[in-house]
Design a protein around this motif. Sequence first.
Motif, PDB file in Angstrom:
ATOM      1  N   THR A  56       0.886  -1.059  -0.171  1.00 20.21           N
ATOM      2  CA  THR A  56       0.026  -0.090  -0.029  1.00 20.21           C
ATOM      3  C   THR A  56       0.892   1.267  -0.108  1.00 20.21           C
ATOM      4  N   LYS A  58       0.966   5.543  -0.418  1.00 19.24           N
ATOM      5  CA  LYS A  58       0.328   6.685  -0.145  1.00 19.24           C
ATOM      6  C   LYS A  58       0.867   8.206  -0.679  1.00 19.24           C
ATOM      7  N   MET A  66      -3.820  10.289  -2.603  1.00 20.01           N
ATOM      8  CA  MET A  66      -4.207   9.075  -3.320  1.00 20.01           C
ATOM      9  C   MET A  66      -3.428   7.811  -2.462  1.00 20.01           C
ATOM     10  N   THR A  67      -4.151   6.944  -2.468  1.00 18.57           N
ATOM     11  CA  THR A  67      -3.734   5.421  -1.879  1.00 18.57           C
ATOM     12  C   THR A  67      -3.703   4.698  -3.254  1.00 18.57           C
ATOM     13  N   LEU A  68      -2.683   3.964  -3.309  1.00 17.69           N
ATOM     14  CA  LEU A  68      -2.536   3.030  -4.493  1.00 17.69           C
ATOM     15  C   LEU A  68      -1.879   1.508  -3.800  1.00 17.69           C
ATOM     16  N   TYR A  93      -5.471  -1.208  -7.336  1.00 19.23           N
ATOM     17  CA  TYR A  93      -6.576  -0.322  -7.403  1.00 19.23           C
ATOM     18  C   TYR A  93      -6.149   0.966  -6.746  1.00 19.23           C
ATOM     19  N   TYR A  94      -6.789   1.940  -6.983  1.00 17.19           N
ATOM     20  CA  TYR A  94      -6.381   3.305  -6.443  1.00 17.19           C
ATOM     21  C   TYR A  94      -7.714   3.879  -5.890  1.00 17.19           C
ATOM     22  N   TYR A  96      -8.552   7.850  -4.813  1.00 11.05           N
ATOM     23  CA  TYR A  96      -8.304   9.375  -5.019  1.00 11.05           C
ATOM     24  C   TYR A  96      -9.159  10.058  -4.087  1.00 11.05           C
ATOM     25  N   SER A 107     -11.267   0.154  -6.021  1.00 18.20           N
ATOM     26  CA  SER A 107     -11.151  -0.880  -5.224  1.00 18.20           C
ATOM     27  C   SER A 107     -12.021  -2.128  -5.582  1.00 18.20           C
ATOM     28  N   VAL A 119      -5.759  -0.827 -12.921  1.00 23.54           N
ATOM     29  CA  VAL A 119      -4.127  -0.580 -12.449  1.00 23.54           C
ATOM     30  C   VAL A 119      -3.633  -1.777 -13.041  1.00 23.54           C
ATOM     31  N   PHE A 134      -2.868   3.001 -16.349  1.00 25.15           N
ATOM     32  CA  PHE A 134      -3.767   3.274 -15.059  1.00 25.15           C
ATOM     33  C   PHE A 134      -5.139   3.866 -15.925  1.00 25.15           C
TER      34      PHE A 134
END
Length: 191
Positions: A56, A58, A66-68, A93-94, A96, A107, A119, A134
Amino acid sequence: MNRIVLLLTLFFSLSCKAQTNIINIPERCNHLPLQTDNGSLYLKDITNIYAPYVGTWKWSSGNKEMTLVLLKQNKYHYNNNTDNYYQDRLVGYYIYKENGVVIADTSGDDLQSDFGISVYFGISCSSKVNTGVFIDVKKEKMISVGLEILSPTQMKFDGDIDQHSSYINGDKQRTLYSGSTFPLNMVFTKQ
């Protein structure tokens, strides 16, 4: 005695034919064109090139974050039209957000699918950087992205809107959006 030799030769020949041809992912470029029609090819992450990317990540700046999440799938089976092979792959997944409000969230993607994943990354033949696609779900665009590990806890995200391809939203009339939902150049921190 001849029958035993004949049976052993036949058994050995059949077992050799059934073996999987394993190629280390970075070496696949030395084996082009790939023979992918019988399902015996496996593009394997033998040297663990995907390992530093898994996890994970950030990024935040002001009111934007954004979290990827990146996951490695082992021996994923591609089987469509003329392609029939296995490959280790990096998908994810991400999410935002701006001002704490979710603007885009992928997600819910089916990460077991061949197509429609927002992704997806692989190793390019022309670069040692993980390159991939992406999908900006909010702006309905494909973004070409390069990932580069800067340190064990930092990863550079470098995106570019793909001018020759776009995300297709079924048969519906499309609105062409300018720009991207999220920044195209970010440095993520591993969580």
